[in-house]
Scaffold this motif. Sequence first.
Motif, PDB file in Angstrom:
ATOM      1  N   ASP A   1       0.809  -1.224   0.000  1.00  0.00           N
ATOM      2  CA  ASP A   1       0.000   0.000   0.000  1.00  0.00           C
ATOM      3  C   ASP A   1       0.840   1.272   0.000  1.00  0.00           C
ATOM      4  O   ASP A   1       0.316   2.357  -0.284  1.00  0.00           O
ATOM      5  N   THR A   2       2.143   1.167   0.324  1.00  0.00           N
ATOM      6  CA  THR A   2       2.996   2.365   0.326  1.00  0.00           C
ATOM      7  C   THR A   2       3.491   2.719  -1.075  1.00  0.00           C
ATOM      8  O   THR A   2       4.079   3.786  -1.262  1.00  0.00           O
ATOM      9  N   GLY A   3       3.275   1.838  -2.045  1.00  0.00           N
ATOM     10  CA  GLY A   3       3.769   2.071  -3.402  1.00  0.00           C
ATOM     11  C   GLY A   3       2.660   2.289  -4.405  1.00  0.00           C
ATOM     12  O   GLY A   3       1.515   2.599  -4.048  1.00  0.00           O
ATOM     13  N   ARG A   4       3.003   2.092  -5.668  1.00  0.00           N
ATOM     14  CA  ARG A   4       2.046   2.249  -6.764  1.00  0.00           C
ATOM     15  C   ARG A   4       1.699   0.868  -7.318  1.00  0.00           C
ATOM     16  O   ARG A   4       2.574   0.075  -7.619  1.00  0.00           O
ATOM     17  N   VAL A   5       0.404   0.646  -7.479  1.00  0.00           N
ATOM     18  CA  VAL A   5      -0.079  -0.660  -7.916  1.00  0.00           C
ATOM     19  C   VAL A   5       0.370  -0.944  -9.347  1.00  0.00           C
ATOM     20  O   VAL A   5       0.246  -0.097 -10.242  1.00  0.00           O
ATOM     21  N   ILE A   6       0.903  -2.156  -9.554  1.00  0.00           N
ATOM     22  CA  ILE A   6       1.313  -2.600 -10.889  1.00  0.00           C
ATOM     23  C   ILE A   6       0.424  -3.755 -11.338  1.00  0.00           C
ATOM     24  O   ILE A   6      -0.197  -3.715 -12.392  1.00  0.00           O
ATOM     25  N   ASP A   7       0.379  -4.814 -10.526  1.00  0.00           N
ATOM     26  CA  ASP A   7      -0.452  -5.986 -10.790  1.00  0.00           C
ATOM     27  C   ASP A   7      -0.244  -6.528 -12.202  1.00  0.00           C
ATOM     28  O   ASP A   7      -1.183  -6.690 -12.974  1.00  0.00           O
ATOM     29  N   GLY A   8       1.017  -6.818 -12.511  1.00  0.00           N
ATOM     30  CA  GLY A   8       1.356  -7.359 -13.826  1.00  0.00           C
ATOM     31  C   GLY A   8       2.275  -8.559 -13.700  1.00  0.00           C
ATOM     32  O   GLY A   8       2.909  -8.773 -12.655  1.00  0.00           O
ATOM     33  N   ARG A   9       2.341  -9.350 -14.738  1.00  0.00           N
ATOM     34  CA  ARG A   9       3.196 -10.537 -14.747  1.00  0.00           C
ATOM     35  C   ARG A   9       4.656 -10.109 -14.627  1.00  0.00           C
ATOM     36  O   ARG A   9       5.132  -9.215 -15.331  1.00  0.00           O
ATOM     37  N   ALA A  10       5.391 -10.749 -13.697  1.00  0.00           N
ATOM     38  CA  ALA A  10       6.803 -10.409 -13.493  1.00  0.00           C
ATOM     39  C   ALA A  10       7.612 -10.823 -14.714  1.00  0.00           C
ATOM     40  O   ALA A  10       7.554 -11.973 -15.155  1.00  0.00           O
ATOM     41  N   SER A  11       8.370  -9.893 -15.236  1.00  0.00           N
ATOM     42  CA  SER A  11       9.236 -10.163 -16.379  1.00  0.00           C
ATOM     43  C   SER A  11      10.473  -9.291 -16.253  1.00  0.00           C
ATOM     44  O   SER A  11      10.435  -8.230 -15.602  1.00  0.00           O
ATOM     45  N   PRO A  12      11.585  -9.700 -16.865  1.00  0.00           N
ATOM     46  CA  PRO A  12      12.795  -8.866 -16.807  1.00  0.00           C
ATOM     47  C   PRO A  12      12.549  -7.469 -17.346  1.00  0.00           C
ATOM     48  O   PRO A  12      13.035  -6.477 -16.784  1.00  0.00           O
ATOM     49  N   GLU A  13      11.779  -7.377 -18.451  1.00  0.00           N
ATOM     50  CA  GLU A  13      11.538  -6.073 -19.072  1.00  0.00           C
ATOM     51  C   GLU A  13      10.774  -5.134 -18.140  1.00  0.00           C
ATOM     52  O   GLU A  13      11.100  -3.941 -18.033  1.00  0.00           O
ATOM     53  N   LEU A  14       9.763  -5.670 -17.449  1.00  0.00           N
ATOM     54  CA  LEU A  14       8.977  -4.838 -16.538  1.00  0.00           C
ATOM     55  C   LEU A  14       9.824  -4.351 -15.372  1.00  0.00           C
ATOM     56  O   LEU A  14       9.809  -3.167 -15.018  1.00  0.00           O
ATOM     57  N   ILE A  15      10.589  -5.265 -14.763  1.00  0.00           N
ATOM     58  CA  ILE A  15      11.418  -4.901 -13.623  1.00  0.00           C
ATOM     59  C   ILE A  15      12.503  -3.912 -14.032  1.00  0.00           C
ATOM     60  O   ILE A  15      12.788  -2.936 -13.321  1.00  0.00           O
ATOM     61  N   GLU A  16      13.125  -4.139 -15.179  1.00  0.00           N
ATOM     62  CA  GLU A  16      14.165  -3.229 -15.655  1.00  0.00           C
ATOM     63  C   GLU A  16      13.597  -1.840 -15.914  1.00  0.00           C
ATOM     64  O   GLU A  16      14.233  -0.821 -15.585  1.00  0.00           O
TER      65      GLU A  16
END
Length: 259
Positions: free
Chosen positions: A141-156
């Motif tokens: 709750d302290t961050g911004r909601v992403i709710d997406g499949r974890a992938s190298p591209e997303l994390i990078e």
Amino acid sequence: MHAYLHVIPRLRWQDALDILIVAYVIYRITLLIRGTRTMQMVVGLGILAAAFVSSQMLGLFTLNWLLNNFLGSLIIILVVIFQSDIRRALTGVGARSFFTARPNVSDIADELVKAAEWLSARRIGGLIVIEQEVGLQDVVDTGRVIDGRASPELIETIFMPGSPMHDGAVIIKGDQVLSAACQLPLSTNPNVSLTMGMRHRAAIGMTEDTDASVIVVSEQDGTISVARRGRITRGLKPQELLLALQNLDALNPVDRGIA
């Protein structure tokens, strides 16, 4: 011999169940404190208890009086000393996965390693929190909601300099990125090396009160680290990180950065 057998009480199924429950509780407590400062405190209390018994046997009345008054407030002392461990234990008992299987981190281990390796090669700082049995909704709750499949591209993309979400932690549950730019609690351990930066202190702090594991990538030298159970393993190679993620329960943190 047979004449004395009637003296031995018969073992009921309730007695067997009672023994198994107590043994399990002791086992869980041992796992909880193994390799932590709590174990040293338990040893210290054991020494005080031995000194108390010895003072009685040897007639050391003054020492016995002091230890008797000290141990008389043992419950309060234990609550104060072990408050973080008690909180972590109660949280673990109430965790939903106490009754269900733990999220399978190994399914996305390759993706996390690729992301960490990419960040490390470019010396881009990163904090990746892997939720396990204890829920982390208060941190999410302290961050911004992403709710997406974890992938190298997303994390990078999240940790790229200039990104509005690069300054903070990513929370991962199963194969999903729940949120980014999350704020983690800093470690309260006075023995944490002063050479560690805020990311590493936040990673250790996150794992002091939860069973989460945290991947840390240093922006200074690109070093990859993993924090777990309030301790940190530094200088991991990608293959070592992959092995650690695939075997989180078997991970044995070698403290290269504390004290």
